[in-house]
Design an enzyme around this catalytic site. Structure first.
Site, mmCIF file in Angstrom:
data_model
loop_
_atom_site.group_PDB
_atom_site.id
_atom_site.type_symbol
_atom_site.label_atom_id
_atom_site.label_comp_id
_atom_site.label_asym_id
_atom_site.label_seq_id
_atom_site.Cartn_x
_atom_site.Cartn_y
_atom_site.Cartn_z
ATOM 1 N N GLU A 1 10.474 36.228 106.360
ATOM 2 C CA GLU A 1 11.754 35.905 107.006
ATOM 3 C C GLU A 1 11.651 34.603 107.796
ATOM 4 O OE1 GLU A 1 13.402 39.249 109.168
ATOM 5 O OE2 GLU A 1 12.465 40.705 107.822
ATOM 6 N N ASN B 1 6.594 45.626 107.139
ATOM 7 C CA ASN B 1 7.084 44.315 107.569
ATOM 8 C C ASN B 1 7.320 44.335 109.083
ATOM 9 O OD1 ASN B 1 8.196 41.670 106.765
ATOM 10 N ND2 ASN B 1 10.184 42.506 107.379
ATOM 11 N N GLU C 1 9.346 46.960 111.080
ATOM 12 C CA GLU C 1 9.199 46.864 112.542
ATOM 13 C C GLU C 1 8.788 48.178 113.205
ATOM 14 O OE1 GLU C 1 12.878 45.140 113.878
ATOM 15 O OE2 GLU C 1 12.627 43.339 112.649
ATOM 16 N N HIS D 1 9.762 34.667 112.371
ATOM 17 C CA HIS D 1 10.874 34.070 113.118
ATOM 18 C C HIS D 1 10.249 33.301 114.286
ATOM 19 C CE1 HIS D 1 13.901 36.145 110.823
ATOM 20 N NE2 HIS D 1 13.357 37.316 111.079
#
Length: 457
Positions: free
Chosen positions: A272, A208, A167, A244
């Site tokens: 994820e 990521n 992130e 997500h």
């Protein structure tokens, strides 16, 4: 028991009615697809046939019973949900706790699975001694290098891929203000990748992030960073798209975005995946969720260099969503009792799998009342199979006159209002063809004890 003959006749009538309703319970039980038979082939094998690794995030302490069975049989890779984050492994400077991380790695090795390491560099879930410290740039750089070297080095040769940097971007594509960016500048990313390669040369190294699934400002910033890193010779093997997602909002440019990263010469992983919905769930929402999971999986299948699709917890009972997004949940492919949801079949179908439910009526449940007295009764349910088998089971019903279960044995029973749900214990989920299992319960009643209104659990 009451002594009057009229009371006894009333009890006999109610008991007969309960037993007469047992076929309805059984018919609904067969509609609950057993976990191990949810598809002809486990997800990990369906994925392998398409050149994809299908994974899940896990909690180490739960890797037993049904949870452990599903984690081990359905998935080809495991991601420690929290166990490898800095705050978990080094809560006090110089004092390490590798217990859960080691447990997950050992479980994966025992089940022939890969491990995705998550994560070496992040702005969140860091130990307080690190975030509250006053560090010079040189000190901060040394701390980060030592952390990466220690953790990646400990699991050298045991990790298939690392989410090295997690992130790094804001939504507009600018760098996120973090301990690392503010203290070390943008090159903390290149340095972290370089140190990770030195610590474990065999592991694939990823950056990521979330909200980078479609083509947008944030994913374009990530694209430009990866392109620049490759041009500079910095080791970068892949990008992770967290995914997500919200029900009905799979980006239309997902496959295009995966392809453009692949065209840079790096692998892509859906790292994820979960798809949350406003609660309560219903059949319409679950059908949309199935379509969404199928669409995401199909986009990965369509691009050769999309190598891994990992769900962020496979059961609703192990999901972060409910506590993070109030009013939302039901985000994973399995429900809280480990029964596969339509979303599971969406993944399986996108991987080329087919679903073979047990023959109709092959497994049945008989609900009976063993004894009854003026304010309570003892009930039992026997689940039998002929022509099929079950690896797990769940029976539900709705009481119509305020009955309340007070105790259960050989099953885990919960009651919310009038609704009762009973699932197998860890030791009696399997019902072989030609076999049966039973569970019992005590319950209270007052005035009447009518046949429950049976609903699908």
């Amino acid at each position: 028991m009451r002594s009057s003959s009229s009371s006894y006749r009333s009890f006999r009538a109610r008991l007969a009615a309960l037993l007469a309703g047992a076929a309805t319970v059984g018919a609904l039980l067969t509609a609950v697809a057993p976990a191990a038979q949810a598809a002809d082939t486990p997800l990990r094998d369906l994925g392998a046939a398409k050149g994809k690794v299908i994974g899940t995030a896990v909690t180490g302490s739960k890797l037993t019973g049904t949870y452990g069975d599903l984690a081990g049989t359905q998935f080809g890779s495991l991601t420690p949900g929290n166990a490898m984050k800095w705050g978990s492994v080094e809560p006090t400077q110089g004092s390490f706790n590798w217990a859960e991380a080691d447990q997950i790695v050992a479980f994966a090795q025992a089940h022939g699975q890969q491990v995705r390491g998550h994560t070496l560099v992040w702005h969140s879930q860091n130990p307080s001694w690190l975030t509250n410290g006053s560090w010079t740039s040189a000190q901060l750089s040394t701390l980060l290098q030592n952390h990466i070297t220690t953790e990646a080095g400990r699991y050298r040769g045991k990790i298939a891929a690392w989410d090295v940097v997690n992130e790094p971007f804001n939504e507009d594509g600018t760098y996120r203000s973090t301990l690392w960016y503010d203290g070390l500048g943008a090159d903390y990313i290149a340095n972290a990748l370089t140190w990770a390669r030195a610590a474990d040369p065999a592991a694939k190294l990823y950056i990521n992030d979330y909200n980078v699934e479609g083509v947008n400002a944030k994913s374009t910033a990530l694209y430009n960073l990866v392109k620049s890193l490759k041009e500079r010779g910095v080791p970068i093997d892949g990008v992770g798209l967290q995914a997500h997602l919200i029900l009905g909002q799979v980006p239309s440019t997902l496959q295009q975005n995966i392809q453009r990263f692949a065209d840079l010469g790096v692998d892509v992983a859906i790292t994820e995946l979960d798809i949350r919905m406003a609660l309560p769930a219903d059949s319409t929402k679950l059908a949309q969720q199935k379509a969404d999971y199928k669409a995401v999986t199909a986009a990965c299948v369509a691009v050769a260099r999309c190598v891994n699709l990992t769900v962020w917890g496979f059961a609703d009972s192990d999901s972060w969503v409910d506590s993070t997004f109030p009013g939302y949940g039901a985000a994973t492919p399995y429900d809280a009792n480990y029964a596969p949801k339509p979303a599971y079949y969406g993944i399986a179908e996108a991987l080329g799998g087919t679903t073979t439910p047990p023959p109709t009526g092959a497994c049945t449940a008989v609900y009976g009342v063993g004894s009854q007295w003026n304010n309570g009764f003892t009930g039992n349910v026997t689940i039998s199979c002929s022509g099929a088998s079950l690896s797990s089971w769940k029976v539900t019903w709705t009481y119509g006159a305020g009955q309340q279960i007070t105790q259960a044995w050989n099953a885990a029973c919960t009651q919310s209002g009038a609704a009762v749900s009973c699932v197998n214990a860890s030791y009696n989920g399997s019902v072989p063809d030609g076999g049966s299992v039973s569970f019992g319960f005590n319950a209270s009643w007052s005035g009447s004890n009518p046949v429950p209104t049976v609903t699908l659990g």
